[in-house]
Design a protein around this motif. Structure first.
Motif, short mmCIF file in Angstrom:
data_model
loop_
_atom_site.label_atom_id
_atom_site.label_comp_id
_atom_site.label_asym_id
_atom_site.label_seq_id
_atom_site.Cartn_x
_atom_site.Cartn_y
_atom_site.Cartn_z
N LEU A 18 0.84 -1.20 0.00
CA LEU A 18 0.00 0.00 0.00
C LEU A 18 0.88 1.25 0.00
CD1 LEU A 18 -2.62 1.63 0.24
CD2 LEU A 18 -2.62 1.12 2.69
N TRP A 27 -2.02 4.26 -6.14
CA TRP A 27 -3.15 3.95 -5.26
C TRP A 27 -4.27 4.91 -5.61
CZ3 TRP A 27 -5.52 0.36 -2.98
CH2 TRP A 27 -6.42 0.57 -1.93
N ALA A 29 -8.33 5.11 -7.62
CA ALA A 29 -9.52 4.34 -7.96
C ALA A 29 -9.51 3.98 -9.44
CB ALA A 29 -10.77 5.15 -7.63
N ILE A 35 -14.48 -1.41 -10.07
CA ILE A 35 -14.88 -1.20 -8.68
C ILE A 35 -16.18 -1.96 -8.38
CG2 ILE A 35 -15.79 0.50 -7.04
CD1 ILE A 35 -13.72 2.46 -8.14
N ALA A 46 -15.46 7.58 -5.89
CA ALA A 46 -14.55 6.74 -5.12
C ALA A 46 -13.25 7.49 -4.84
CB ALA A 46 -14.24 5.45 -5.87
N THR A 47 -12.75 7.32 -3.61
CA THR A 47 -11.50 7.95 -3.20
C THR A 47 -10.63 6.91 -2.52
OG1 THR A 47 -12.66 10.03 -2.79
CG2 THR A 47 -10.49 9.79 -1.80
N PHE A 48 -9.42 6.74 -3.04
CA PHE A 48 -8.43 5.88 -2.40
C PHE A 48 -7.50 6.85 -1.69
CE2 PHE A 48 -8.63 1.69 -4.94
CZ PHE A 48 -9.99 1.79 -5.09
N TYR A 49 -7.46 6.78 -0.36
CA TYR A 49 -6.82 7.80 0.46
C TYR A 49 -5.30 7.87 0.30
CZ TYR A 49 -11.25 7.61 3.09
OH TYR A 49 -12.56 7.62 3.48
N ILE A 90 -8.92 2.98 4.50
CA ILE A 90 -7.96 3.26 3.42
C ILE A 90 -8.63 3.87 2.19
CG2 ILE A 90 -6.28 1.55 4.18
CD1 ILE A 90 -7.37 -0.34 1.98
N GLY A 91 -9.94 4.00 2.21
CA GLY A 91 -10.63 4.61 1.09
C GLY A 91 -12.13 4.55 1.27
N ASP A 92 -12.84 5.11 0.30
CA ASP A 92 -14.30 5.02 0.30
C ASP A 92 -14.80 5.07 -1.13
OD1 ASP A 92 -15.15 7.83 -0.47
OD2 ASP A 92 -14.02 8.30 1.35
N LEU A 137 -8.30 -5.31 -8.32
CA LEU A 137 -8.53 -3.96 -8.86
C LEU A 137 -7.62 -3.65 -10.07
CD1 LEU A 137 -8.89 -1.91 -5.56
CD2 LEU A 137 -10.71 -2.48 -7.19
#
Length: 140
Positions: A18, A27, A29, A35, A46-49, A90-92, A137
């Protein structure tokens, strides 16, 4: 070459893969269809932090008490619940659609869980570990 020090959030080590993906700006989306296939839901922004976003999102997470976010154990949709003290967001996939690393069963290789809308107030396992999520992914 000296190995990188582990990065900890809420006292939990982030998977090296990661951290590497974040360092390489990978990293991110993937497309909506990928997804939807992996998470079983349509994303809404979508957000991958980033590491900074993870720090921000997880600062108060370890003390979360709202049942809507904690879920409840469910053998039909495992694990169903989450322990914020043993997980890292780690994301949303959009507002109130977080996914996290869940360290409860394996602190060295946490599973990935998602709180979606398919099953109300239940965290579901979407990958047995972070490497499997990355592969599914297409981020590797």
């Amino acid at each position: 070459m000296k190995p990188k020090p582990k990065i900890l959030l809420n006292g939990l080590p982030l998977p090296g893969q990661l951290v590497d993906l974040i360092d390489k700006d990978r990293w991110i989306a993937p497309g909506e269809e990928r997804i939807r296939t992996v998470f079983g839901e349509k994303p809404s922004r979508a957000t991958f932090y980033s590491l900074e976003d993870m720090q921000f999102e997880n600062d108060a997470w370890a003390t979360e008490t709202l049942l809507a976010y904690l879920g409840q154990a469910d053998v039909n949709f495992p694990p169903g619940d989450i322990d914020p003290r043993q997980s890292v967001l780690i994301g949303d996939l959009g507002h109130d659609l977080p996914f996290a690393l869940d360290y409860r069963d394996n602190a060295a290789d946490p599973r990935v869980v998602f709180l979606g809308t398919r099953v109300e107030n239940r965290w579901i396992t979407i990958a047995k570990n972070f490497a499997d999520l990355v592969s599914a992914l297409g981020l590797a």
